[in-house]
Design an enzyme around this catalytic site. Structure first.
Site, PDB file in Angstrom:
ATOM      1  N   ALA A 192     -55.012  68.271  60.300  1.00 35.35           N
ATOM      2  CA  ALA A 192     -55.947  69.100  61.051  1.00 35.35           C
ATOM      3  C   ALA A 192     -55.828  70.603  60.846  1.00 35.35           C
ATOM      4  O   ALA A 192     -56.813  71.323  61.032  1.00 35.35           O
ATOM      5  CB  ALA A 192     -55.829  68.795  62.545  1.00 35.35           C
TER       6      ALA A 192
ATOM      7  N   CYS B 287     -61.331  69.147  49.137  1.00 33.92           N
ATOM      8  CA  CYS B 287     -61.946  70.377  48.630  1.00 33.92           C
ATOM      9  C   CYS B 287     -61.707  70.465  47.122  1.00 33.92           C
ATOM     10  O   CYS B 287     -61.200  71.455  46.600  1.00 33.92           O
ATOM     11  CB  CYS B 287     -61.413  71.615  49.356  1.00 33.92           C
ATOM     12  SG  CYS B 287     -59.625  71.811  49.314  1.00 33.92           S
TER      13      CYS B 287
END
Length: 461
Positions: free
Chosen positions: A122, A243
């Protein structure tokens, strides 16, 4: 001079210093379109923010365009010095990469508000605050981070966002698979990756990239997914994102999830004008096609099969809070019936009554760093509000005198400097900037104590 594993490529007068193997692989993937990607990776990064509902309108000294896939997302024409904006410190908005805000589309399409969600990787908290906002007071978010040093910024951002529906934990993926089987309606794995999508924003990512690292990341991602898989209910939703651009960490891992773990790949509806690339399985965000950084996301539904629901056990230790303190703290909350308290030493936290039994169970099952939000601290013979309460949307603002600050005063407060404010009543006062709370101060008669957390203070201007 020879630079190992690097290549200088000239395309339309642009110079790119990118890993040679990366250039070759992207040309195989995108063909002649790859040069457009390389141009984008050599351009200035895009700055975007996502608004909190603490404040409806924000003023910036630049033009603002909307992020098309998130109703509260906006692009800034230029990056501003956020450290000098008190509203940034108050959690009125989050500086978040625009592509990653697309997670909202998955939530809207597949994750009801009353869900129990795990954000496994997170930190620093962008996706967690987004999920928390989606769930509102109906659902519960477990926001987890396995790297100890990243826990502090995660906890800080969760507190500043101000929703009390989030529990911050410090656990490994296997802890959830083993200790919370079949608990979660949704699990987000924003997996640690080789970072190709961050080449524009993070030049160091270029130096750290290698084919070996790509392979290592893909293997680590599968291990993380396998370890957490049992924590997801059959029929539950897995959101997998990275990503990076390569197939090993994206499409190949997505196929592996579907075939080896047992899941249905789900379509994510989106407007073709947004420029998102459909790449079954999953969706790519390429910086030359979208206004954002590189990103990949794929959604799954875990195959439905008979299962034993997660069993909530009675806590081994009774959960307590000083009754007199609780009476006082209830007066600090807008909807006191929705909150319950627990006390650890002299600190008290508030968390949702709706999930009390589950949270009390998780408190003993997992390593909980933040439960709901800090509300009170025992001081002398009474209880004083914690800073987290000033950030909480549950705060009943008229429980304290409100003192409005100008920008200079607010920045002085955020630097934890001595305060010189006239007409502040004795006791604790709530300080605000542009009608948004930024923290507490206490008038003790001969001085005004600055109660802003020292660890959060502005250190450099």
């Amino acid at each position: 001079m020879h630079i190992p594993k690097k290549c200088t490529t000239f395309v339309a007068d642009f110079v790119f210093m990118l890993p040679l193997d990366f250039l070759d692989r992207m040309r195989q993937t995108l063909g002649t379109e790859a040069d457009e990607l390389f141009r984008a990776l050599d351009s200035e990064p895009v700055t975007s923010i996502r608004l909190n509902d603490k404040k409806d309108v924000l003023d910036f000294p630049c033009d603002i365009d909307e992020v098309p896939w998130h109703i509260d997302g906006y692009y800034l024409a230029e990056r501003i010095p956020f450290t000098l904006d008190p509203l940034f410190h108050a959690g009125a908005y989050y500086v978040q990469e625009a592509s990653s805000m697309f997670i909202q589309q998955v939530l809207d399409q597949y994750v009801p508000q009353e869900s129990i969600v795990l954000d496994l990787c997170a930190a620093p908290g962008g996706k967690s605050t987004l999920i928390s906002q989606h769930l509102g007071q109906e659902g519960l978010l477990i926001s987890n981070e396995v790297v100890r040093q990243r826990l502090f910024i995660l906890s800080e951002n969760i507190q500043k966002w101000g929703n009390g529906n989030t529990i911050v934990t410090f656990n490994k993926a296997e802890d959830f698979g083993e200790r919370t089987p079949n608990l979660f309606d949704c699990v987000l794995v924003d997996a640690p990756c080789s970072g190709e999508g961050m080449f524009r924003k993070d030049k160091d990512a270029r130096n750290e990239w290698s084919l070996k690292n790509v392979k290592m990341c893909a293997e680590r991602q599968r291990a993380i997914l396998m370890n957490v898989w049992e924590a997801l209910k059959p029929g539950g939703i897995l959101i997998y994102s990275t990503c990076t651009f390569n197939e090993e960490e994206n499409e190949e891992n997505a196929q592996w999830i579907a075939e080896c773990l047992g899941a249905e790949i789900l379509p994510i509806q989106h407007d073709p004008s947004w420029g998102i690339e459909d790449s079954f399985p999953g969706y790519h965000f390429y910086p030359h096609k979208v206004k954002g950084e590189g990103f990949y996301v794929c959604a799954f539904r875990k195959h439905i099969e008979p299962f034993a629901p997660y069993k909530i056990k009675d806590p081994k230790k009774p959960v307590h809070c000083n009754a007199e303190y609780a009476k006082v703290m209830l007066n600090w909350l807008k909807e006191p019936d929705k909150w319950t308290f627990r006390q650890n030493d002299r600190f008290m936290t508030a968390y949702p009554v709706k999930y009390k039994a589950l949270i009390d169970n998780l408190y003993e099952t997992l390593t909980c760093v933040l439960t709901g939000f800090g509300i009170g601290e025992e001081r002398g013979k009474g209880v004083s509000p914690q800073h987290s309460l000033s950030m909480a949307k549950a705060l009943k603002r008229d429980a304290f005198p409100n003192i409005a600050l100008n920008k200079e005063q607010a920045l002085s407060y955020l630097r934890t400097e001595a305060l010189n404010l006239p007409d502040v009543p004795l006791g604790v006062a709530l300080l605000t900037y542009e009608d948004v709370p930024i923290g507490f101060a206490k008038n003790v008669g001969n001085r005004l104590n600055n109660l802003y957390p020292n660890e959060w203070r502005i250190r450099h201007l």
